[in-house]
Design a protein around this motif. Structure first.
Motif, PDB file in Angstrom:
ATOM      1  N   ILE A 270      -5.521  -2.080  -4.650  1.00 26.73           N
ATOM      2  CA  ILE A 270      -4.519  -1.008  -4.713  1.00 26.73           C
ATOM      3  C   ILE A 270      -4.469  -0.428  -6.122  1.00 26.73           C
ATOM      4  O   ILE A 270      -4.398   0.801  -6.313  1.00 26.73           O
ATOM      5  CB  ILE A 270      -3.132  -1.527  -4.285  1.00 26.73           C
ATOM      6  N   HIS A 271      -4.552  -1.283  -7.121  1.00 30.56           N
ATOM      7  CA  HIS A 271      -4.491  -0.800  -8.508  1.00 30.56           C
ATOM      8  C   HIS A 271      -5.791  -0.110  -8.927  1.00 30.56           C
ATOM      9  O   HIS A 271      -5.764   0.765  -9.807  1.00 30.56           O
ATOM     10  CB  HIS A 271      -4.152  -1.955  -9.449  1.00 30.56           C
TER      11      HIS A 271
ATOM     12  N   PHE B  26      -7.383   1.822  -6.893  1.00 27.73           N
ATOM     13  CA  PHE B  26      -7.102   3.154  -6.349  1.00 27.73           C
ATOM     14  C   PHE B  26      -6.187   3.935  -7.283  1.00 27.73           C
ATOM     15  O   PHE B  26      -6.417   5.116  -7.574  1.00 27.73           O
ATOM     16  CB  PHE B  26      -6.473   3.023  -4.963  1.00 27.73           C
ATOM     17  N   LEU B  27      -5.138   3.266  -7.793  1.00 28.49           N
ATOM     18  CA  LEU B  27      -4.222   3.920  -8.738  1.00 28.49           C
ATOM     19  C   LEU B  27      -4.951   4.349 -10.006  1.00 28.49           C
ATOM     20  O   LEU B  27      -4.688   5.432 -10.558  1.00 28.49           O
ATOM     21  CB  LEU B  27      -3.074   2.974  -9.100  1.00 28.49           C
TER      22      LEU B  27
ATOM     23  N   GLY C 180       0.316   2.401  -3.463  1.00 27.35           N
ATOM     24  CA  GLY C 180      -0.787   3.325  -3.227  1.00 27.35           C
ATOM     25  C   GLY C 180      -0.329   4.706  -2.789  1.00 27.35           C
ATOM     26  O   GLY C 180      -0.995   5.700  -3.055  1.00 27.35           O
TER      27      GLY C 180
ATOM     28  N   LEU D 265       0.828  -1.209   0.000  1.00 29.61           N
ATOM     29  CA  LEU D 265       0.000   0.000   0.000  1.00 29.61           C
ATOM     30  C   LEU D 265       0.861   1.256   0.000  1.00 29.61           C
ATOM     31  O   LEU D 265       0.610   2.196  -0.757  1.00 29.61           O
ATOM     32  CB  LEU D 265      -0.931  -0.005   1.214  1.00 29.61           C
TER      33      LEU D 265
END
Length: 442
Positions: free
Chosen positions: A149-150, A152-153, A50, A46
């Motif tokens: 996480i991706h 979020f990216l 992230g 993260l």
């Protein structure tokens, strides 16, 4: 006599209860340590990918990524077994040894040290994935959080109109490569899943594809094309795979702005005779001469930009050879032209061996998964949709596709010391160890 026997029996029972309690306490403590170490792995991913510290500046003052790595290193040190017997980990240790040798002799000792520290952190992250992600349920949770996480990216990429979150993901080309590497996960998991879960994974694939288009990265487009071709030809379910790829292509045409296709066309229109293509070829030509002058172990990690001007002058005979200016001080814009000049033939050979063993490990996972599926069929059993071993076949394909994406996209980006490849190797070693362990338990 009877009293003596009764006392002895009571004593043995008490001892057994105590031993059982000790074992239970030990297992409880081990389970607690395992959970903490796994949470630390998640925290590392993260913080590294992230990067919440980018938007919450007070977090940067706490140095959480460094603290997390230190804690992971401590947990590795006190763990029952250190998995240094993996071929890839041995190869990385040798690579780190070469970097130590470079330290005193590199032109820029500071950058040699910084890259060594960075690679040491990547190594700790890799070992932690192998050591602390050690069963199918935890691995499944890891993959779900990895996808989260991706996601979020991707949201950040939409907000930033194609650029990343900062750090090694700040540049749109680096950001695009990272999203290219995640695309195979939802793609192949959509082939395994059913119902709402299948729709979810297809929508995720579309989301990542949309953000990749927003980056307008030409090198990223080449990497994406290679990844989708791999996805199309690697699976045995050709019809449904072709359908999904076709739908993704239609989606890309519908959502891509006209400027994106203009950038893509410029790959062939400009070629290597103008623009960034010409500059890259020029940079690689100087890098090749740098390698030829230092073929065994190179000029040292992180020292390509600092050695460039010397070789630029030797090759061209001018201090300002590229349209009246020097391009010294810039990165090599390629994994391979970072490897060869900086780490020489030895470093390049070690990297190629790591790629080879990664592929071999994934072939082992696929073989175990297919054998497991055949065992169920021979026993007239219906494979459980939640069966992790069968699912690992598609995970292995996703990891292989991710590596294809890295190797192709990385041809145009200096990403050797980024965590991408080393984290990917950790994922591969972890799933191989879990699949092998589960196979032995059949």
């Amino acid at each position: 006599m009877r009293d003596s026997l009764d006392k002895s029996a009571h004593s043995d029972a008490a001892a057994n209860r105590m031993r059982g309690q000790v074992r239970a306490d030990g297992l409880h403590l081990a389970g607690k340590k395992s959970r903490i170490s796994f949470y630390l792995v998640l925290a590392y991913l993260l913080l590294e990918y992230g990067r919440p510290q980018t938007y919450l500046p007070f977090l940067s003052k706490l140095h959480l990524p460094a603290i997390t790595i230190i804690l992971l290193a401590l947990y590795l040190f006190v763990s029952d077994k250190m998995l240094l017997i993996q071929k890839q980990t041995i190869l990385i240790l040798i690579l780190l040894g070469i970097m130590v040798i470079h330290g005193p002799f590199a032109v820029n000792n500071y950058w040699a040290l910084i890259i060594f520290i960075t690679m040491s952190m990547n190594f700790i992250a890799l070992l932690s994935l192998v050591q602390f992600v050690d069963n199918p349920e935890i691995y499944d949770r890891l993959v779900k959080i990895w996808l989260g996480i991706h996601i979020f990216l991707a949201v950040i990429g939409i907000v930033n109109k194609g650029t990343g979150i900062g750090g090694f993901l700040g540049d749109e080309n680096d950001f695009c490569m990272t999203l290219n590497m995640i695309i195979p996960f939802p793609f192949f998991l959509s082939l395994y899943a059913s119902g709402k879960e299948k729709i979810y994974y297809i929508l995720l694939t579309c989301l990542f594809l949309f953000v990749i288009i927003l980056t307008e990265s030409r090198g990223g487009f080449v990497g994406l094309s290679a990844t989708l071709i791999y996805c199309l030809f690697k699976t045995k379910r050709k019809a449904i795979t072709a359908l999904i790829v076709g739908l993704l292509a239609v989606f890309a045409v519908l959502v891509a702005p006209s400027n994106y296709w203009k950038e893509v066309r410029s790959i062939t229109e400009e070629g290597t005779s103008s623009g960034t293509g010409e500059e890259r070829i020029y940079t690689w030509r100087i890098g090749w001469h740098m390698f030829l002058d230092n073929p065994i172990i190179g000029v040292g990690q992180g020292n390509f930009p600092w050695e460039f001007q010397k070789y630029e002058y030797e090759v061209t005979g001018s201090d300002e050879p590229f349209y009246g200016r020097s391009v010294a001080g810039r990165a090599a814009h390629s994994v391979y032209f970072t490897l060869l000049p900086e780490l020489g033939l030895i470093g390049t050979f070690l990297f190629v061996l790591m790629v080879y063993y990664n592929i071999r490990n994934l072939n082992v996972v696929k073989k175990i998964s297919l054998n497991h599926k055949n065992i169920n069929i021979n026993k007239n059993q219906i494979p459980n949709p939640g069966d992790q071993i069968s699912r690992f076949y598609y995970i292995a394909l996703a990891l292989e596709g991710s590596m294809v994406s890295y190797l192709v996209s990385g041809a145009f980006i200096s990403t050797l010391y980024y965590p991408n490849f080393w984290v990917l190797t950790g994922f591969i070693l972890s799933v191989k160890n879990i699949a092998t362990s589960q196979c032995n338990n059949f």
